[in-house]
Design a protein around this motif. Structure first.
Motif, PDB file in Angstrom:
ATOM      1  N   GLY A 171      12.469  11.883  39.903  1.00  0.00           N
ATOM      2  CA  GLY A 171      13.260  12.909  40.562  1.00  0.00           C
ATOM      3  C   GLY A 171      13.548  14.127  39.713  1.00  0.00           C
ATOM      4  O   GLY A 171      14.586  14.774  39.886  1.00  0.00           O
ATOM      5  N   VAL A 172      12.652  14.475  38.796  1.00  0.00           N
ATOM      6  CA  VAL A 172      12.869  15.648  37.945  1.00  0.00           C
ATOM      7  C   VAL A 172      12.835  16.904  38.825  1.00  0.00           C
ATOM      8  O   VAL A 172      11.844  17.167  39.501  1.00  0.00           O
ATOM      9  CB  VAL A 172      11.794  15.738  36.843  1.00  0.00           C
ATOM     10  CG1 VAL A 172      11.979  17.010  36.021  1.00  0.00           C
ATOM     11  CG2 VAL A 172      11.859  14.507  35.944  1.00  0.00           C
ATOM     12  N   PRO A 173      13.893  17.702  38.833  1.00  0.00           N
ATOM     13  CA  PRO A 173      13.944  18.864  39.726  1.00  0.00           C
ATOM     14  C   PRO A 173      12.975  19.970  39.299  1.00  0.00           C
ATOM     15  O   PRO A 173      12.597  20.077  38.131  1.00  0.00           O
ATOM     16  CB  PRO A 173      15.396  19.350  39.597  1.00  0.00           C
ATOM     17  CG  PRO A 173      16.154  18.222  38.963  1.00  0.00           C
ATOM     18  CD  PRO A 173      15.164  17.508  38.096  1.00  0.00           C
ATOM     19  N   ASP A 174      12.613  20.802  40.253  1.00  0.00           N
ATOM     20  CA  ASP A 174      11.812  21.988  39.947  1.00  0.00           C
ATOM     21  C   ASP A 174      12.539  22.852  38.920  1.00  0.00           C
ATOM     22  O   ASP A 174      13.743  23.099  39.042  1.00  0.00           O
ATOM     23  CB  ASP A 174      11.572  22.819  41.211  1.00  0.00           C
ATOM     24  CG  ASP A 174      10.587  22.171  42.164  1.00  0.00           C
ATOM     25  OD1 ASP A 174       9.794  21.334  41.711  1.00  0.00           O
ATOM     26  OD2 ASP A 174      10.631  22.498  43.367  1.00  0.00           O
ATOM     27  N   GLY A 175      11.809  23.324  37.919  1.00  0.00           N
ATOM     28  CA  GLY A 175      12.371  24.238  36.941  1.00  0.00           C
ATOM     29  C   GLY A 175      13.293  23.607  35.921  1.00  0.00           C
ATOM     30  O   GLY A 175      13.897  24.320  35.114  1.00  0.00           O
ATOM     31  N   ALA A 176      13.402  22.279  35.910  1.00  0.00           N
ATOM     32  CA  ALA A 176      14.336  21.620  34.992  1.00  0.00           C
ATOM     33  C   ALA A 176      13.797  21.516  33.574  1.00  0.00           C
ATOM     34  O   ALA A 176      14.569  21.370  32.620  1.00  0.00           O
ATOM     35  CB  ALA A 176      14.690  20.227  35.498  1.00  0.00           C
ATOM     36  N   VAL A 177      12.467  21.557  33.417  1.00  0.00           N
ATOM     37  CA  VAL A 177      11.873  21.414  32.083  1.00  0.00           C
ATOM     38  C   VAL A 177      10.879  22.542  31.831  1.00  0.00           C
ATOM     39  O   VAL A 177      10.330  23.124  32.777  1.00  0.00           O
ATOM     40  CB  VAL A 177      11.158  20.049  31.912  1.00  0.00           C
ATOM     41  CG1 VAL A 177      12.142  18.903  32.048  1.00  0.00           C
ATOM     42  CG2 VAL A 177      10.019  19.898  32.915  1.00  0.00           C
ATOM     43  N   ARG A 178      10.668  22.830  30.557  1.00  0.00           N
ATOM     44  CA  ARG A 178       9.663  23.818  30.172  1.00  0.00           C
ATOM     45  C   ARG A 178       8.847  23.249  29.024  1.00  0.00           C
ATOM     46  O   ARG A 178       9.392  22.848  27.993  1.00  0.00           O
ATOM     47  CB  ARG A 178      10.314  25.127  29.740  1.00  0.00           C
ATOM     48  CG  ARG A 178       9.275  26.201  29.398  1.00  0.00           C
ATOM     49  CD  ARG A 178       9.831  27.586  29.532  1.00  0.00           C
ATOM     50  NE  ARG A 178       8.765  28.572  29.382  1.00  0.00           N
ATOM     51  CZ  ARG A 178       8.902  29.851  29.678  1.00  0.00           C
ATOM     52  NH1 ARG A 178      10.046  30.295  30.154  1.00  0.00           N
ATOM     53  NH2 ARG A 178       7.901  30.697  29.505  1.00  0.00           N
TER      54      ARG A 178
ATOM     55  N   ARG B 276      21.049  14.290  25.075  1.00  0.00           N
ATOM     56  CA  ARG B 276      20.926  12.897  25.523  1.00  0.00           C
ATOM     57  C   ARG B 276      19.683  12.173  25.035  1.00  0.00           C
ATOM     58  O   ARG B 276      19.577  10.951  25.191  1.00  0.00           O
ATOM     59  CB  ARG B 276      20.979  12.857  27.051  1.00  0.00           C
ATOM     60  CG  ARG B 276      22.321  13.327  27.611  1.00  0.00           C
ATOM     61  CD  ARG B 276      22.346  13.270  29.118  1.00  0.00           C
ATOM     62  NE  ARG B 276      21.462  14.261  29.711  1.00  0.00           N
ATOM     63  CZ  ARG B 276      21.265  14.399  31.016  1.00  0.00           C
ATOM     64  NH1 ARG B 276      21.883  13.588  31.862  1.00  0.00           N
ATOM     65  NH2 ARG B 276      20.471  15.349  31.480  1.00  0.00           N
ATOM     66  N   GLY B 277      18.735  12.865  24.468  1.00  0.00           N
ATOM     67  CA  GLY B 277      17.534  12.193  23.978  1.00  0.00           C
ATOM     68  C   GLY B 277      16.347  12.420  24.883  1.00  0.00           C
ATOM     69  O   GLY B 277      16.182  13.502  25.462  1.00  0.00           O
TER      70      GLY B 277
ATOM     71  N   PRO C 255      19.908  20.715  32.782  1.00  0.00           N
ATOM     72  CA  PRO C 255      20.222  19.278  32.727  1.00  0.00           C
ATOM     73  C   PRO C 255      20.217  18.641  34.116  1.00  0.00           C
ATOM     74  O   PRO C 255      20.634  19.254  35.110  1.00  0.00           O
ATOM     75  CB  PRO C 255      21.615  19.247  32.106  1.00  0.00           C
ATOM     76  CG  PRO C 255      21.677  20.491  31.281  1.00  0.00           C
ATOM     77  CD  PRO C 255      20.922  21.528  32.078  1.00  0.00           C
ATOM     78  N   PHE C 256      19.742  17.396  34.177  1.00  0.00           N
ATOM     79  CA  PHE C 256      19.651  16.690  35.451  1.00  0.00           C
ATOM     80  C   PHE C 256      19.817  15.196  35.211  1.00  0.00           C
ATOM     81  O   PHE C 256      19.653  14.710  34.085  1.00  0.00           O
ATOM     82  CB  PHE C 256      18.291  16.953  36.125  1.00  0.00           C
ATOM     83  CG  PHE C 256      17.115  16.404  35.352  1.00  0.00           C
ATOM     84  CD1 PHE C 256      16.607  15.137  35.607  1.00  0.00           C
ATOM     85  CD2 PHE C 256      16.511  17.161  34.352  1.00  0.00           C
ATOM     86  CE1 PHE C 256      15.528  14.634  34.891  1.00  0.00           C
ATOM     87  CE2 PHE C 256      15.431  16.668  33.627  1.00  0.00           C
ATOM     88  CZ  PHE C 256      14.935  15.399  33.899  1.00  0.00           C
TER      89      PHE C 256
END
Length: 314
Positions: A92-99, A49-50, A123-124
């Protein structure tokens, strides 16, 4: 692009600082920078999605422009923790959604801003969760320049965009690195390899050491083990099937000679378009991996120096 509007009504401007870090830093020239302890923003990259952008509310600094979720750091807070916290508060980025994959720091001496470039691993859908956003959107990389961008992000975007496709990998000669420290590793080679793998998970490497732009990178690690160390027990996956998130460790178990497997692993990854940094102090092997395309080649001492003072992904 898909835009996420406010849930209901026009958001109101918050009153008063919520944290000691929520304050302006004023330069001798009169320019103002938000964040008493500096600031940080999250550039979340979704392969499909970019990147996630925030349309800033009109009353905010450079209101009406598009930029990254982010804001002032708290006292003693690391830039990565602060960038993720701000992105959670604003999008609202969830815990563990990005690294995190790498960081880029603008240091003005009196104030600094850290951009944390992170891969989406879960993905979120973003959610407007505070008054600072008019909208949130996943924007295709090629469409970012068509938006009215926040001036700071606009200046940094060309450099950051060029780095989005870069994914450095460390191919580590486990036997050479473990054997460089006389700590009794020979009594339990698999255990020593396991401890090395744990230390490598999420290791931060200075960008200059990788001959890359940015400030620090969290490369994927291919840990090549041989002999008794092949019995290493770690949670990392084996082999070269598929890409890992930045900072992950993959164990490569040599069926025969470890040196041959290291050269083969370098060649495989170079062929896949990765920038490969080989780690070994064996001079003959250094020449072989360089011929296979490793750039640069680093010593076991270099890696141990990084590990002795490294920052983990958090």
């Amino acid at each position: 692009m898909t835009v996420v509007p406010p849930a209901a009504g026009e958001p109101r401007r918050p009153t008063g600082p919520r944290n000691p870090g929520d304050a302006w830093v004023v330069a001798p020239s009169g320019e103002k920078y938000w964040g008493r302890f500096g600031a940080a923003g999250l550039l979340a990259v979704d392969a499909e999605r970019g990147i996630l952008l925030q349309h800033r509310v009109s009353w905010s600094h450079f209101g009406g422009t598009w930029g990254l979720p982010g804001g002032a750091l708290h006292e003693g807070e690391t830039a990565i923790v602060g960038a993720v916290r701000e992105a959670q508060e604003e999008a609202g980025v969830p815990d563990g959604a990005v690294r995190p994959r790498f960081t880029s720091v603008l240091d003005l001496d009196i104030w600094s801003y850290t951009t944390v470039i992170a891969d989406v691993v879960q993905p979120f859908e973003p959610v407007i969760s505070d008054p600072e956003s008019v909208a949130l959107a996943w924007v295709a990389v090629d469409e970012v320049d068509s938006l009215p961008l926040h001036p700071g992000f606009c200046r940094s975007w060309p450099v950051l965009r060029d780095l989005l496709d870069v994914r450095p990998t460390l191919v580590v000669d486990a036997a050479n690195v473990v054997g460089s420290v006389p700590d009794g590793w020979w009594k339990d080679r698999a255990g020593a390899a396991s401890r090395l793998a744990a230390r490598l998970d999420g290791v931060a490497v200075p960008a200059a050491d990788l001959e890359l732009g940015g400030t620090a990178w969290f490369p994927e690690v291919a840990l090549v083990v041989e002999g008794q160390a092949r019995d290493v027990t770690v949670s990392a996956p084996d082999g070269d099937a598929g890409a890992l998130p930045a900072g992950g460790v993959r164990v490569v178990r040599a069926a025969a000679a470890g040196d041959d497997e290291i050269v083969a692993e370098v060649a495989r990854r170079v062929s896949a378009g990765q920038q490969v940094v080989a780690v070994t102090s064996d001079r003959e092997l250094q020449a072989r991996v360089a011929s296979a395309g490793a750039t640069p080649v680093r010593s076991a001492g270099w890696l141990l120096g990084i590990l002795d003072g490294h920052t983990r992904v958090t």
